[in-house]
Design a protein around this motif. Structure first.
Motif, PDB file in Angstrom:
ATOM      1  N   GLU A 191       0.822  -1.208   0.000  1.00  0.00           N
ATOM      2  CA  GLU A 191       0.000   0.000   0.000  1.00  0.00           C
ATOM      3  C   GLU A 191       0.861   1.265   0.000  1.00  0.00           C
ATOM      4  OE1 GLU A 191      -3.338   2.243   2.831  1.00  0.00           O
ATOM      5  OE2 GLU A 191      -2.692   0.197   3.280  1.00  0.00           O
ATOM      6  N   TYR A 194       3.162   2.494  -3.356  1.00  0.00           N
ATOM      7  CA  TYR A 194       2.318   2.524  -4.550  1.00  0.00           C
ATOM      8  C   TYR A 194       2.311   3.947  -5.087  1.00  0.00           C
ATOM      9  CZ  TYR A 194      -1.691   1.714  -7.608  1.00  0.00           C
ATOM     10  OH  TYR A 194      -2.506   1.598  -8.710  1.00  0.00           O
ATOM     11  N   PRO A 196       0.169   6.372  -6.994  1.00  0.00           N
ATOM     12  CA  PRO A 196      -1.198   6.544  -7.494  1.00  0.00           C
ATOM     13  C   PRO A 196      -1.275   7.164  -8.874  1.00  0.00           C
ATOM     14  CG  PRO A 196      -1.053   7.201  -5.186  1.00  0.00           C
ATOM     15  CD  PRO A 196       0.349   6.968  -5.650  1.00  0.00           C
ATOM     16  N   HIS A 197      -0.442   8.163  -9.154  1.00  0.00           N
ATOM     17  CA  HIS A 197      -0.583   8.837 -10.445  1.00  0.00           C
ATOM     18  C   HIS A 197      -0.082   7.975 -11.610  1.00  0.00           C
ATOM     19  CE1 HIS A 197       3.558  10.086  -9.264  1.00  0.00           C
ATOM     20  NE2 HIS A 197       3.794  10.040 -10.569  1.00  0.00           N
ATOM     21  N   ARG A 198       0.607   6.866 -11.307  1.00  0.00           N
ATOM     22  CA  ARG A 198       1.014   5.915 -12.338  1.00  0.00           C
ATOM     23  C   ARG A 198       0.201   4.623 -12.282  1.00  0.00           C
ATOM     24  NH1 ARG A 198       3.818   8.727 -16.155  1.00  0.00           N
ATOM     25  NH2 ARG A 198       5.573   9.859 -15.236  1.00  0.00           N
ATOM     26  N   ASN A 199      -0.631   4.505 -11.267  1.00  0.00           N
ATOM     27  CA  ASN A 199      -1.449   3.303 -11.094  1.00  0.00           C
ATOM     28  C   ASN A 199      -0.616   2.025 -11.071  1.00  0.00           C
ATOM     29  OD1 ASN A 199      -4.003   4.675 -11.088  1.00  0.00           O
ATOM     30  ND2 ASN A 199      -3.721   4.969 -13.288  1.00  0.00           N
ATOM     31  N   ARG A 200       0.507   2.087 -10.331  1.00  0.00           N
ATOM     32  CA  ARG A 200       1.368   0.917 -10.260  1.00  0.00           C
ATOM     33  C   ARG A 200       2.237   0.988  -9.010  1.00  0.00           C
ATOM     34  NH1 ARG A 200       6.467   0.156 -13.783  1.00  0.00           N
ATOM     35  NH2 ARG A 200       6.952  -0.882 -11.811  1.00  0.00           N
ATOM     36  N   TYR A 265       8.220   8.946  -6.912  1.00  0.00           N
ATOM     37  CA  TYR A 265       7.677   8.527  -5.632  1.00  0.00           C
ATOM     38  C   TYR A 265       8.352   9.266  -4.480  1.00  0.00           C
ATOM     39  CZ  TYR A 265       6.372   5.836  -1.591  1.00  0.00           C
ATOM     40  OH  TYR A 265       5.898   5.496  -0.346  1.00  0.00           O
ATOM     41  N   TYR A 269       5.679  11.478  -2.565  1.00  0.00           N
ATOM     42  CA  TYR A 269       4.929  10.743  -1.549  1.00  0.00           C
ATOM     43  C   TYR A 269       5.722  10.367  -0.297  1.00  0.00           C
ATOM     44  CZ  TYR A 269       1.743  10.138  -5.489  1.00  0.00           C
ATOM     45  OH  TYR A 269       0.924  10.371  -6.554  1.00  0.00           O
TER      46      TYR A 269
END
Length: 297
Positions: A191, A194, A196-200, A265, A269
């Motif tokens: 989690e 991850y 999010p803006h790359r969905n991976r 990342y 993040y």
């Protein structure tokens, strides 16, 4: 509740420094032993060690650490192994961030803090050898204390057997503390790492925990130590297996693009990056994790 943790804080800081020394020695030995395959003719890399300093808002000493970075070696294109021990008072933004995470009472009345930890990121010469991240840390305020950290594997070219080995070592080191830890920390890593803006995911996962405080300092410290102890047996065999493997320009291109994900990342993040910059720690040490080269498509 936590004012009495002076000796415990000293033990935690000493452990992070000991782990740092073990990893630095192991990585330099890996450089020296690389005598076949790509980059074998290069000069073995060694770590350049720099003291880092944190200054409080009034300019007074607020701790620091060691930044150990190797660049352009036979095996490692760039690897950093940092340790720090910082203290002082949290600024308003950092107070708000901590309050949101932990719901810590009293931070506005007494915003003192202490933190120590180790942080490692390795970017490899050979695209077949996986990049990796590891950190463990302890955080203290007069109102609470907790541990955090973990490690995760970031290959640009994935090998199922490498992923299985990495995870098996994490599980083996966590299981003595309770069979519930590995699946919980594995899910947490999936989690947390991850994008999010790359969905991976950033990589193939690992383990991660944060804000970990059961109220039993010795048990929580022992768990944190074994997260650190898992790192070398989880990672070194993968590098030893892949470092001499031949690679193509297409493999290198894949590596550089994957590094772009890693940089995104960490800058967008990662909690550690945000905390380090907001609390005034040495920016070069905080941003040590960024790769030496990366590409975006």
């Amino acid at each position: 509740m936590t004012e009495e943790l002076t000796s415990e804080r000293a033990r935690a800081a000493e452990w992070f420094r000991t782990l740092r020394d073990e990893i630095v020695a192991a990585f330099e030995a890996l450089e020296a032993s690389h005598d076949a395959g790509p980059y074998a003719e290069a000069i073995p890399g060694t770590f350049e060690v720099t003291e880092t300093k944190r200054r409080s808002d009034d300019g007074s000493d607020a701790g620091g650490g060691l930044m150990s970075v190797m660049r352009g070696g036979r095996v490692f294109e760039k690897v950093g192994v940092n340790v720090s021990e910082v203290y002082g008072t949290l600024g308003e933004r950092a107070q708000a961030a901590m309050a949101a995470r932990k719901g810590i009472p009293g931070m506005t009345e007494d915003p003192r803090f202490w933190a120590s930890g180790i942080s490692l990121v390795a970017h490899m010469q050979n695209p077949h050898a996986p990049a990796v991240h590891m950190n463990t840390r302890m955080f203290w305020t007069p109102h609470a204390w907790w541990f955090g950290g973990g490690s995760d594997l970031n290959p640009c070219i994935e090998y199922d057997d490498d992923t299985a080995h990495f995870h098996a070592q994490q599980k083996a080191h966590l299981d003595p503390h309770g069979a519930e830890h590995y699946p919980r920390l594995k899910d947490w890593a999936d989690e947390y790492f991850y994008i999010p803006h790359r969905n991976r995911a950033r990589g193939v996962g690992g383990i991660f925990m944060d804000d970990h405080c059961t109220g039993d300092w010795e048990a929580d410290f022992a768990l944190t130590q074994d997260i650190g102890r898992a790192f070398l047996p989880a990672y070194l065999p993968l590098v030893e297996k892949r470092r001499a493997q031949e690679f193509t320009e297409a493999d290198r291109e894949t590596q550089l693009v994957h590094r772009g994900l890693y940089a995104e990342y960490n800058l967008v993040y990662d909690r550690g990056t945000k905390f380090g910059l907001e609390t005034g720690h040495d920016a070069n040490a905080v941003l040590m994790s960024l790769p030496p080269l990366a590409k975006w498509i």
